[in-house]
Design a protein around this motif. Structure first.
Motif, PDB file in Angstrom:
ATOM      1  N   ALA A 107       9.552  -4.533  -3.859  1.00 28.82           N
ATOM      2  CA  ALA A 107       9.709  -4.814  -2.656  1.00 28.82           C
ATOM      3  C   ALA A 107      11.184  -4.739  -2.066  1.00 28.82           C
ATOM      4  O   ALA A 107      12.014  -5.342  -2.755  1.00 28.82           O
ATOM      5  CB  ALA A 107       9.006  -6.017  -2.314  1.00 28.82           C
TER       6      ALA A 107
ATOM      7  N   PHE B  22      -7.988  -3.724   0.932  1.00 31.69           N
ATOM      8  CA  PHE B  22      -7.235  -3.126   1.863  1.00 31.69           C
ATOM      9  C   PHE B  22      -7.985  -3.116   3.089  1.00 31.69           C
ATOM     10  O   PHE B  22      -7.311  -3.333   4.063  1.00 31.69           O
ATOM     11  CB  PHE B  22      -7.264  -1.549   1.264  1.00 31.69           C
ATOM     12  CG  PHE B  22      -6.337  -0.868   0.209  1.00 31.69           C
ATOM     13  CD1 PHE B  22      -5.347  -0.470   0.788  1.00 31.69           C
ATOM     14  CD2 PHE B  22      -6.360  -1.698  -0.796  1.00 31.69           C
ATOM     15  CE1 PHE B  22      -4.162   0.032   0.036  1.00 31.69           C
ATOM     16  CE2 PHE B  22      -5.341  -0.989  -1.860  1.00 31.69           C
ATOM     17  CZ  PHE B  22      -4.081  -0.394  -1.268  1.00 31.69           C
TER      18      PHE B  22
ATOM     19  N   TYR C 225      -1.546  -0.640   4.719  1.00 33.38           N
ATOM     20  CA  TYR C 225      -0.821  -1.328   3.725  1.00 33.38           C
ATOM     21  C   TYR C 225       0.462  -1.265   3.521  1.00 33.38           C
ATOM     22  O   TYR C 225       1.215  -2.003   3.133  1.00 33.38           O
ATOM     23  CB  TYR C 225      -1.698  -1.265   2.404  1.00 33.38           C
ATOM     24  CG  TYR C 225      -1.499  -2.100   1.290  1.00 33.38           C
ATOM     25  CD1 TYR C 225      -2.568  -3.329   1.307  1.00 33.38           C
ATOM     26  CD2 TYR C 225      -0.359  -2.299   0.677  1.00 33.38           C
ATOM     27  CE1 TYR C 225      -2.307  -4.297   0.362  1.00 33.38           C
ATOM     28  CE2 TYR C 225      -0.225  -3.325  -0.348  1.00 33.38           C
ATOM     29  CZ  TYR C 225      -1.147  -4.239  -0.210  1.00 33.38           C
ATOM     30  OH  TYR C 225      -1.010  -5.291  -1.301  1.00 33.38           O
ATOM     31  N   ARG C 226       1.115   0.189   3.871  1.00 32.28           N
ATOM     32  CA  ARG C 226       2.221   0.376   3.911  1.00 32.28           C
ATOM     33  C   ARG C 226       3.385  -0.307   4.749  1.00 32.28           C
ATOM     34  O   ARG C 226       4.648  -0.299   4.593  1.00 32.28           O
ATOM     35  CB  ARG C 226       2.521   1.954   3.813  1.00 32.28           C
ATOM     36  CG  ARG C 226       2.338   2.501   2.533  1.00 32.28           C
ATOM     37  CD  ARG C 226       2.641   4.023   2.604  1.00 32.28           C
ATOM     38  NE  ARG C 226       1.941   4.971   3.476  1.00 32.28           N
ATOM     39  CZ  ARG C 226       1.863   6.187   3.136  1.00 32.28           C
ATOM     40  NH1 ARG C 226       2.332   6.769   2.126  1.00 32.28           N
ATOM     41  NH2 ARG C 226       1.185   7.075   4.001  1.00 32.28           N
TER      42      ARG C 226
ATOM     43  N   ALA D 267       3.053  -4.798   2.727  1.00 31.07           N
ATOM     44  CA  ALA D 267       3.483  -4.377   1.181  1.00 31.07           C
ATOM     45  C   ALA D 267       4.475  -5.101   0.444  1.00 31.07           C
ATOM     46  O   ALA D 267       4.605  -5.399  -0.506  1.00 31.07           O
ATOM     47  CB  ALA D 267       3.699  -2.637   1.453  1.00 31.07           C
ATOM     48  N   ASP D 268       5.413  -5.322   1.659  1.00 29.38           N
ATOM     49  CA  ASP D 268       6.641  -6.004   0.843  1.00 29.38           C
ATOM     50  C   ASP D 268       6.426  -7.536   1.038  1.00 29.38           C
ATOM     51  O   ASP D 268       7.100  -8.293   0.241  1.00 29.38           O
ATOM     52  CB  ASP D 268       7.835  -5.827   1.956  1.00 29.38           C
ATOM     53  CG  ASP D 268       8.245  -4.286   1.658  1.00 29.38           C
ATOM     54  OD1 ASP D 268       7.700  -3.487   0.805  1.00 29.38           O
ATOM     55  OD2 ASP D 268       9.111  -3.840   2.287  1.00 29.38           O
TER      56      ASP D 268
ATOM     57  N   THR E 174       3.132  -9.309   0.408  1.00 28.28           N
ATOM     58  CA  THR E 174       2.046  -9.777  -0.586  1.00 28.28           C
ATOM     59  C   THR E 174       2.527 -10.047  -2.001  1.00 28.28           C
ATOM     60  O   THR E 174       3.240  -9.351  -2.739  1.00 28.28           O
ATOM     61  CB  THR E 174       1.143  -8.405  -0.556  1.00 28.28           C
ATOM     62  OG1 THR E 174       0.544  -8.209   0.725  1.00 28.28           O
ATOM     63  CG2 THR E 174      -0.224  -8.933  -1.295  1.00 28.28           C
TER      64      THR E 174
ATOM     65  N   ASP F 280      -1.276  -6.169  -7.717  1.00 31.59           N
ATOM     66  CA  ASP F 280      -1.747  -4.742  -7.848  1.00 31.59           C
ATOM     67  C   ASP F 280      -3.201  -4.489  -6.846  1.00 31.59           C
ATOM     68  O   ASP F 280      -4.275  -4.757  -7.427  1.00 31.59           O
ATOM     69  CB  ASP F 280      -1.983  -4.036  -9.190  1.00 31.59           C
ATOM     70  CG  ASP F 280      -2.005  -2.396  -9.145  1.00 31.59           C
ATOM     71  OD1 ASP F 280      -2.713  -2.074  -7.917  1.00 31.59           O
ATOM     72  OD2 ASP F 280      -1.734  -1.982  -9.865  1.00 31.59           O
TER      73      ASP F 280
ATOM     74  N   ALA G 182      -4.071   5.753  -2.249  1.00 32.30           N
ATOM     75  CA  ALA G 182      -3.132   4.599  -2.246  1.00 32.30           C
ATOM     76  C   ALA G 182      -2.428   4.737  -3.653  1.00 32.30           C
ATOM     77  O   ALA G 182      -1.262   4.299  -3.538  1.00 32.30           O
ATOM     78  CB  ALA G 182      -3.788   3.181  -2.273  1.00 32.30           C
TER      79      ALA G 182
ATOM     80  N   LEU H 186       1.114   2.757  -4.196  1.00 30.77           N
ATOM     81  CA  LEU H 186       0.812   1.382  -3.994  1.00 30.77           C
ATOM     82  C   LEU H 186       0.121   0.739  -5.254  1.00 30.77           C
ATOM     83  O   LEU H 186       0.080  -0.740  -5.267  1.00 30.77           O
ATOM     84  CB  LEU H 186      -0.037   1.080  -2.843  1.00 30.77           C
ATOM     85  CG  LEU H 186       0.480   1.906  -1.375  1.00 30.77           C
ATOM     86  CD1 LEU H 186      -0.414   1.703  -0.380  1.00 30.77           C
ATOM     87  CD2 LEU H 186       1.848   1.012  -1.095  1.00 30.77           C
TER      88      LEU H 186
END
Length: 460
Positions: A47, A323, A358-359, A364-365, A367, A404, A433, A438
């Motif tokens: 991240a 997701f 999610y991106r 993303a950064d 979680t 993950d 993903a 991801l």
């Protein structure tokens, strides 16, 4: 025994009663062929987001729960749902199985030290690779069909399940050290957001018995966060697009925890001017982009995110797991159904907005953990709990943990496939993903042979 000590591994004798009857261990097919596998030691991209110390207060929230606060009108950019025909639910054709413990096949990493270090550490740790820990305990629930299923959960058993799962996930020797691996550099004032799932809650006093998030796993998370110094007032449980019912809030064991939703508790607003407040849709050239949608202010003002999906299928998207739980974080989820509806004429297997959501850096950064609730689970996304033939005619009584998101959804797809059968394209989003970096996508057999790339560990 204190929370700082090692808990014993699950008591296998507790499952003796479940081993009676025929045990079928034949491998069931996955939803679709797997992509080329990623080595099990592959680590996801680190991240890069630097979280601020701003708390929920910076977004205008108070520091305590407000179950009796006045309702706030919904924002005008939240689209209303449209009626769409749903395909007939798939009937279960699963062969009954007994839940058999797997031996952990990976070497446990050395436990981290609890001694503070003077070296700078990242705000959000690097993921722990494609590792998924599945903890099962038949004593976690005592439900026999009652509508108020949420009252038939053993909090102590859930606490122990989460503790053991996190220690197995992180390789830590104590519960507190496991949380330090996930959040190694917590600073005063940083907010930890917990995304619960209340897709079936229609009002503040909803008690219809359809499957929704449980307070007991949340209590277990809060208990662990407090071990590393996170104050209750810096923990926010939220679902920005739904309403958190009173029974859920009343079951919280920690009075300082904040609750935010679409109208019953403190309001989860959509007004931030943050540059990443909107989702960026990266569509193929020949596809019209989805309508713009915002990320809610709870996520924007938080430093860490714990995602808590429920193990269940979905009539439109095939599955609703890690997701899709983020549909509760955006202002206009209904506008995206034409893009995720696998039975729609407009659906394409080469694009899914779930990946773009999610991106977003605020997801993303931030979680640090996915905690999947499979204690009751459900055979349909709007259904009450039901027993599962693949768990010996009992409730799943399971929690799954991972860093993950792709790997844990892959495992949950396989559990749903074994129980219900899934549409062929239900896991398209996971393939995309995986391609987006991801996480690790692999379809396997959680009941017998396991996985080649996903490090699947089963306890209990």
């Amino acid at each position: 025994m204190t929370n700082e000590t090692r808990f014993p591994r699950r008591r296998f004798l507790r499952l003796a009663a479940m081993l009676a009857g025929e045990v079928a261990l034949s491998m069931l097919p996955g939803c679709r062929p797997s992509l080329g596998r990623v080595d099990a030691g592959t680590v996801l991209p680190s991240a890069t987001h630097t979280a601020t110390a701003a708390g929920i207060a910076s977004a205008g929230a108070s520091t305590g729960p407000s179950a009796t606060s006045s309702l706030t009108p919904l924002p005008t950019d939240t689209a209303a749902p449209t009626a769409t025909p749903a395909p007939v639910a798939v009937q279960s054709t699963a062969t009954p199985k007994a839940y058999l413990p797997h031996v952990q096949r990976s070497t446990v990493s050395p436990p981290p030290t609890s001694t503070p270090t003077t070296e700078p550490t990242p705000t959000v740790p690097a993921p722990l690779g494609p590792k998924v820990v599945h903890v099962h305990d038949q004593a976690a629930t005592s439900w026999t069909g009652q509508t108020s299923y949420w009252t038939y959960v053993n909090q102590s058993a859930v606490n122990e399940m989460l503790d053991e799962g996190l220690m197995a996930l992180t390789g830590a020797a104590t519960v507190a050290d496991a949380w330090r691996v996930l959040i190694p550099n917590y600073q005063a004032g940083q907010v930890v957001a917990i995304k619960a799932n209340f897709n079936n809650s229609d009002g503040c006093d909803d008690v219809d018995g359809q499957i929704d998030g449980l307070i007991q796993p949340v209590n277990a998370v809060v208990r662990g966060l407090k071990l590393i110094g996170v104050p209750e007032s810096s923990i926010c449980v939220f679902d920005a697009s739904r309403r958190i019912p009173t029974y859920f809030v009343s079951g919280c064991l920690y009075s300082g925890v904040v609750f935010r939703d679409s109208g019953c508790r403190q309001y989860a607003s959509w007004s931030s001017s943050d540059p990443n407040a909107y989702v960026t849709f990266q569509v193929p050239e020949d596809l019209a982009a989805p309508p713009a949608t915002r990320i809610d202010d709870v996520l924007i003002s938080s430093s860490y995110l714990i995602n808590m999906p429920i193990l269940k299928p979905h009539r439109i998207a095939g599955v609703t797991l890690t997701f899709k739980n983020h549909f509760g974080n955006i202002s206009a989820p209904w506008d995206l159904h034409p893009y995720i509806g696998i039975h729609r004429d407009t659906y394409r297997s080469d694009y899914n907005p779930l990946v773009d959501i999610y991106r977003n850096p605020h997801i993303a950064d931030k979680t640090v953990l996915v905690l999947a609730d499979g204690l009751f689970a459900a055979h349909d996304f709007e259904a009450p709990p039901s027993t599962w033939s693949t768990f010996g005619g009992q409730l799943p009584n399971s929690l799954l943990v991972s860093t993950d998101p792709v790997a844990i959804d892959s495992v949950m797809c396989d559990l749903l496939q074994a129980e219900l059968g899934l549409a062929e394209r239900a896991d398209d989003y996971l393939a995309l993903a995986h391609q987006a970096g991801l996480g690790t996508y692999e379809r396997g057999d959680p009941w017998n042979s396991g996985y080649a790339s996903i490090d699947y560990v089963r306890l209990g």
